[in-house]
Scaffold this motif. Structure first.
Motif, PDB file in Angstrom:
ATOM      1  N   GLN A 252      48.193  42.194  48.673  1.00  0.00           N
ATOM      2  CA  GLN A 252      47.137  42.228  47.675  1.00  0.00           C
ATOM      3  C   GLN A 252      46.727  40.856  47.161  1.00  0.00           C
ATOM      4  O   GLN A 252      45.589  40.642  46.812  1.00  0.00           O
ATOM      5  CB  GLN A 252      47.531  43.141  46.512  1.00  0.00           C
ATOM      6  N   ASP A 253      47.647  39.914  47.063  1.00  0.00           N
ATOM      7  CA  ASP A 253      47.295  38.592  46.575  1.00  0.00           C
ATOM      8  C   ASP A 253      47.268  37.567  47.688  1.00  0.00           C
ATOM      9  O   ASP A 253      47.263  36.376  47.443  1.00  0.00           O
ATOM     10  CB  ASP A 253      48.279  38.140  45.489  1.00  0.00           C
TER      11      ASP A 253
ATOM     12  N   SER B 100      41.465  40.312  42.183  1.00  0.00           N
ATOM     13  CA  SER B 100      42.488  41.078  42.901  1.00  0.00           C
ATOM     14  C   SER B 100      42.727  42.424  42.245  1.00  0.00           C
ATOM     15  O   SER B 100      42.852  43.437  42.921  1.00  0.00           O
ATOM     16  CB  SER B 100      43.804  40.310  42.961  1.00  0.00           C
TER      17      SER B 100
ATOM     18  N   HIS C  63      40.835  34.667  40.205  1.00  0.00           N
ATOM     19  CA  HIS C  63      41.327  35.334  41.416  1.00  0.00           C
ATOM     20  C   HIS C  63      42.131  36.573  41.062  1.00  0.00           C
ATOM     21  O   HIS C  63      41.979  37.621  41.679  1.00  0.00           O
ATOM     22  CB  HIS C  63      42.178  34.393  42.265  1.00  0.00           C
ATOM     23  N   HIS C  64      42.957  36.476  40.051  1.00  0.00           N
ATOM     24  CA  HIS C  64      43.801  37.612  39.680  1.00  0.00           C
ATOM     25  C   HIS C  64      42.965  38.770  39.159  1.00  0.00           C
ATOM     26  O   HIS C  64      43.265  39.930  39.436  1.00  0.00           O
ATOM     27  CB  HIS C  64      44.859  37.181  38.680  1.00  0.00           C
TER      28      HIS C  64
END
Length: 172
Positions: free
Chosen positions: A44-45, A68, A64-65
């Motif tokens: 996922q990351d 995600s 980004h998080h």
């Protein structure tokens, strides 16, 4: 006869065949199915550029998080909708069917969930990787076979005339 059949599914083209095969094993009003799909938490990351000293590696903004998490939530919703459509098909055959989408490592998760649920059988697919590709890509079915708490039925990914006939016979 199997009463509790756990069906481990991914989003591959063979998933429908695996589901149909498990459905053919189940007996109306006697067996129940649990459809299980994993979204691998390790992926996922991940970025194909991680480790190449990119700004992705040092994202201090947190953007980004957030992306995600949104992407993961969409993937979960899409997977649950797909699983629900399969569960409806099983229910139309008088086979009680539940489904779960989990964010975790499928190698560990399939056997753990089978044990928790008390499965009599795990039905899982195999893509047919051989030699170096199986070493590099891994084999979920191989891991499950060696660590499962119950019997495992592995459905080969390459279609044959026999599996085509089974899939066609189950189309209602």
């Amino acid at each position: 006869m199997y009463k509790k059949i756990l069906v481990a599914l991914d989003r591959s083209p063979e998933a429908a065949l695996i589901f149909d095969f498990a459905l053919s094993l189940a007996q109306a009003k006697t067996s129940e199915l649990l459809l299980l799909h994993f979204i691998d938490w390790q992926m996922q990351d991940a970025s194909p550029w991680i480790g190449v000293a990119t700004l992705y590696d040092v994202d201090v903004s947190g953007k980004h998080h957030d992306w995600s998490r949104r992407h993961l939530q969409k993937e979960i919703e899409h997977s649950q909708s797909w699983l629900e459509s399969l569960a409806i098909k099983a229910n139309q055959h008088d086979i009680p069917c539940n489904y779960e989408c989990r964010v975790a490592n499928c190698n560990l998760g399939i056997g753990d969930r089978a044990k928790e649920w008390g499965a009599d059988l795990i039905v899982i697919g195999r893509r047919g990787h051989k030699n170096i590709s199986e070493i590099l890509l891994g084999s979920v079915s191989n891991y499950v076979i060696h660590h499962a708490p119950c019997s495992v039925l592995v459905i080969q990914g390459n279609k044959t005339a026999e599996t085509d006939e089974l899939a066609n016979a189950l189309e209602v």
